[in-house]
Design an enzyme around this catalytic site. Structure first.
Site, PDB file in Angstrom:
ATOM      1  CE1 TYR A   1      -3.899   2.278   0.835  1.00  0.00           C
ATOM      2  CE2 TYR A   1      -2.295   3.357   2.258  1.00  0.00           C
ATOM      3  CZ  TYR A   1      -3.515   3.356   1.608  1.00  0.00           C
ATOM      4  OH  TYR A   1      -4.334   4.443   1.733  1.00  0.00           O
TER       5      TYR A   1
ATOM      6  CB  SER B   1     -34.851  19.433  13.282  1.00  0.00           C
ATOM      7  OG  SER B   1     -36.076  20.106  13.233  1.00  0.00           O
ATOM      8  CG  LEU B   2     -35.568  13.730  13.096  1.00  0.00           C
ATOM      9  CD1 LEU B   2     -34.692  12.626  13.662  1.00  0.00           C
ATOM     10  CD2 LEU B   2     -36.521  13.151  12.063  1.00  0.00           C
TER      11      LEU B   2
ATOM     12  CD  GLU C   1     -31.927   5.276  10.049  1.00  0.00           C
ATOM     13  OE1 GLU C   1     -31.377   6.356  10.376  1.00  0.00           O
ATOM     14  OE2 GLU C   1     -32.404   5.063   8.932  1.00  0.00           O
TER      15      GLU C   1
ATOM     16  CE  LYS D   1     -32.356  13.001  17.396  1.00  0.00           C
ATOM     17  NZ  LYS D   1     -31.201  13.815  17.755  1.00  0.00           N
TER      18      LYS D   1
ATOM     19  CG  ASP E   1     -25.331  12.852  21.341  1.00  0.00           C
ATOM     20  OD1 ASP E   1     -25.763  13.847  20.749  1.00  0.00           O
ATOM     21  OD2 ASP E   1     -25.239  12.768  22.573  1.00  0.00           O
TER      22      ASP E   1
ATOM     23  NE  ARG F   1     -30.577  20.205  10.896  1.00  0.00           N
ATOM     24  CZ  ARG F   1     -31.131  20.962  11.841  1.00  0.00           C
ATOM     25  NH1 ARG F   1     -30.373  21.477  12.779  1.00  0.00           N
ATOM     26  NH2 ARG F   1     -32.406  21.213  11.844  1.00  0.00           N
TER      27      ARG F   1
ATOM     28  CE1 TYR G   1     -29.301  11.518   9.135  1.00  0.00           C
ATOM     29  CE2 TYR G   1     -27.707  10.464  10.599  1.00  0.00           C
ATOM     30  CZ  TYR G   1     -28.377  11.599  10.162  1.00  0.00           C
ATOM     31  OH  TYR G   1     -28.113  12.806  10.749  1.00  0.00           O
TER      32      TYR G   1
ATOM     33  CE  LYS H   1     -34.173   8.470   9.622  1.00  0.00           C
ATOM     34  NZ  LYS H   1     -32.820   8.470   9.043  1.00  0.00           N
TER      35      LYS H   1
ATOM     36  CE  LYS I   1     -33.165  13.704  22.122  1.00  0.00           C
ATOM     37  NZ  LYS I   1     -33.530  15.062  21.937  1.00  0.00           N
TER      38      LYS I   1
ATOM     39  CB  CYS J   1      -0.478  24.515  44.912  1.00  0.00           C
ATOM     40  SG  CYS J   1      -0.872  22.775  45.047  1.00  0.00           S
TER      41      CYS J   1
ATOM     42  CB  CYS K   1       2.575  22.004  47.744  1.00  0.00           C
ATOM     43  SG  CYS K   1       2.677  22.859  46.167  1.00  0.00           S
TER      44      CYS K   1
ATOM     45  CB  CYS L   1       0.557  23.277  41.453  1.00  0.00           C
ATOM     46  SG  CYS L   1       1.880  22.885  42.603  1.00  0.00           S
TER      47      CYS L   1
ATOM     48  CB  CYS M   1       3.184  19.745  44.704  1.00  0.00           C
ATOM     49  SG  CYS M   1       1.393  19.631  44.892  1.00  0.00           S
TER      50      CYS M   1
END
Ligand code: IVH
Length: 675
Positions: A36, A82-83, A116, A118, A120, A139, A227, A295, A319, A412, A415, A430, A436
């Site tokens: 390759y 959108s849905l 399907e 959904k 994220d 989008r 999709y 769908k 959801k 800190c 320390c 710190c 520390c």
């Protein structure tokens, strides 16, 4: 000449494209890596000779590409919708009922849907003209999006060329997302480099895709599932399948990845079954989802139903209940990490969320605290997603308007050394270094970790005591601990103390990459440690190297090189290293890969089953030191399968692919000259 070059370039691109598809989409490459690479090198050389023949869809353009000034605007010919959301079973039944009412009495009793996950991530649309990737856009507001063509080209699973017979112009839509494993790996890396970590996989997908420099996007583990369809023009437009399911199958044929968990189901009951099944499967999926989408399968029926405002009537998103809960912040503290990074943490009134009780949540960094304006006493929403650390999402109510805002401490909390936030960095640190206690503790934890010195049994509680009682000030002190000292620790019996002494002793024999990683140098993760070890071969050479020398190491840039050089320039660090060596920590020199006499360099090995004479990790390290790539699964690319006892299914796979199998004796024999 030129015509020959043109023909050869086309050939090479087809061959490389085919292999990319097998490699990235099917996970079943049939071309050895070296072959390759040769194709790529030949293609690059030809393109260098005839730069005007370089096209944006050439595989050579996948990872490079100059930074674009800013994203252009793309107007979507077909808006990106959108849905509607459904939250309860009743909502889903009502959705199905409405469709029945609109379709009338001819409709089947149990309508067919495609269900399907959904995903994220973020919705992206990709236009292919004559099979070639022409444009990709986000989008945006549904009508206008950003032109992210250069970035989408770097996503390996998105083909630059479609296979089969797609319509002349076809716009395919889907979700760009970051698989959970990749998200965690990337955040670990960002944290190591002192950079801002991403808050969740969706954020990181969108942040990674919207980088102005596609070379950065190229390094991010993005993925995409397709999709939906956008515009279709020209020949082939009429031949599209009549169903959503058929579309998904057509996408697959064109080489576009689709979600493997999509299914055809029947009626509202089928929807609800699918929903429960996915809710159950959710935590074991490799990607994050926040619900499922139904769908209507028949596209003709979809058309009859049409849209309401911005959402189709023929689809809905069901959801999952949010894994969020409301609680109050009792206290905001700053935790100090191994490299001194201060992380604000909210201590919470314990609350049950996403199946566990959560009593603290991360606030990531001071900028986040300011942005969300979280204060002690506030009522907040916390969220827990999969294995991701719980986080404070937002404030619902301030305890009172004049509660003081959280300030970055000047000193800190552990320390009392000065805290600094370098210009342009999100992380405050710190400056106490090894003085520390928190940094010392975290450094020791890192040092003893499985992937570092691998000291079994040296857990957090023990480290805490060792540091608190000043028994261990630097990692080198671990090697002078006595059985007596250890058995006096709380909750430590004679037996476990003896075991720990043994484990510490065993860790003396290590490898240079592990040792370098264990030192906990800022920016030096396992991969960089390995690269440094392979480049320099010996620790002495690395100790003598300048930042410029270090920058010669593969994948090491000026910032990392400066950190490495600064680490080794420190007198204290050198002293610790010298003491570790005095205490018997040792490793073999690392052979450089790809030099003469390295016959296995660049090959892929797979190890399976139990080996008698060494652990799998040891076998793996020995191979890596020889420049071998060790992979987890057998493919046609595998050169050897090393099979110990009880090898399992990999042996069968090797047989299928005709991969040569080495038993332990043969494997040991093969390694002998190099050990
Ligand atoms: S279909 C007309 N399918 O959800 C159909 N969307 O709320 C439009 N999403 O912007 C979208 N997974 O980012 C569809 N399997 C899936 C999806 C999905 C995630 C997102 C997408 C869209 C949003 C709509």
């Amino acid at each position: 000449m030129r015509r020959d070059a043109e023909r050869r370039i086309a050939e090479l691109r087809t061959q490389i494209g085919r292999n990319d598809y097998r490699y990235y989409v099917l996970d079943d490459p049939d071309l050895p890596d070296a072959e390759y690479d040769k194709l790529m090198i030949e293609l690059r050389a030809l393109e260098a000779q005839y730069p005007d023949l370089i096209t944006p869809d050439s595989p050579t353009q996948r990872v490079s590409g100059e930074p674009v000034a800013a994203f252009g605007v793309v107007t979507h010919k077909v808006p990106m919708l959108s849905l509607e959301n459904a939250f309860t079973d009743e909502d889903v039944l009502a959705f199905d009922r409405r469709i029945h009412e609109r379709l009338g009495s001819e409709a089947e009793a149990n309508l067919e849907y495609v269900a399907e996950p959904k995903l994220d991530g973020l919705a992206v649309t990709v236009i292919y003209r004559d099979g070639k990737l022409e444009r990709a856009a986000t989008r945006g507001d549904g009508v206008k999006g950003e032109d992210v063509t250069a970035n989408v080209r770097t996503i390996h699973k998105v083909p630059h060329r479609l296979k089969g017979h797609p319509p002349q112009v076809v716009e395919v839509r889907g979700e760009v997302f970051m698989p959970l494993k990749g998200f965690e790996r990337m955040n670990r890396l960002l944290r190591e480099q002192g950079e801002k970590v991403y808050i969740n996989p969706r954020n990181s997908a969108s942040g990674s895709l919207r980088q102005l420099d596609p070379r950065i996007t190229a390094k991010r583990p993005l993925d995409m599932f397709f999709y939906a369809l956008g515009t279709v023009e020209g020949s082939g437009a009429e031949d599209l399948p009549p169903t959503q399911w058929g579309l998904l199958k057509a996408f697959e044929k064109w080489g576009l990845p689709i979600c493997p968990d999509a299914a055809v189901i029947k009626g509202a009951a089928g929807c609800l079954d699918y929903f429960r099944e996915m809710a159950h499967k959710r935590s074991s999926l490799s990607y994050q989802i926040d619900g499922v989408v139904y769908k209507l399968n028949q596209r003709a029926d979809q058309e009859r139903l049409g849209f309401v405002s911005r959402a189709p009537r023929w689809a809905t998103a069901h959801k999952f209940p949010a894994e969020e809960a409301t609680t109050s912040v009792q206290k905001i503290e700053f935790q100090v990490g191994r490299t001194g990074a201060l992380t604000p943490v909210a201590r919470l009134e314990p609350v049950f969320v996403g199946g566990v009780t959560v009593s603290s949540a991360t606030l990531h960094n001071i900028d986040e605290v300011r942005r969300k304006d979280v204060r002690e006493g506030d009522t907040v929403v916390v969220r827990r997603a999969g294995d991701v650390i719980p986080e404070v999402v937002r404030v619902i109510k301030h305890v009172s308007d004049d509660a003081p805002a959280v300030e970055l401490p000047k000193r800190c909390p552990v320390c009392n050394s000065e805290v600094i936030q370098a210009e342009g960095e999100a992380v405050a640190r710190c400056t106490g270094g090894f003085t520390c206690r928190a940094q010392r503790q975290e450094s020791l934890r890192h040092f003893a970790g499985r992937r570092a010195m691998d000291i079994e049994g040296l857990g957090d509680k023990i480290i805490e005591q060792l540091v608190e009682q000043d028994l261990v000030k630097s990692p080198a002190d671990l090697y002078t601990l006595t059985l007596e000292q250890l058995s006096e620790l709380e909750r430590m019996g004679e037996k476990s103390a003896a075991k720990l002494v043994q484990a510490i002793d065993k860790s003396r024999d290590t490898t240079l990459p592990r040792f370098l990683f264990a030192l906990g140098i800022r920016d030096v993760g396992e991969a960089t440690a390995l690269a440094l070890a392979q480049h320099f071969g010996k620790l002495d050479k690395l100790l003598a190297a300048s930042a410029d020398d270090i920058q010669q190491v593969q994948d090491v840039g000026p910032v990392v090189a400066a950190h490495v050089a600064a680490f080794f320039a420190s007198h204290d660090h050198r002293k610790v290293i010298a003491r570790l060596q005095e205490e018997g920590v040792r490793w073999p020199d690392v052979a450089r890969p790809s030099v003469a006499g390295q016959p296995f360099s660049g090959m892929t090995f797979v190890i399976t089953g139990t080996l008698d004479s060494m652990s799998r990790e040891e076998a793996q390290e020995a191979l890596i030191a020889l420049g071998v790539k060790v992979s987890g699964s057998v493919s046609r690319k595998t050169r050897y399968l090393v099979a110990g006892a009880d090898p399992g299914s990999k042996l069968k796979k090797a047989d299928e692919f005709g991969v040569e199998v080495l038993d332990e004796a043969k494997f040991v024999e093969l390694l002998k000259p190099f050990r």
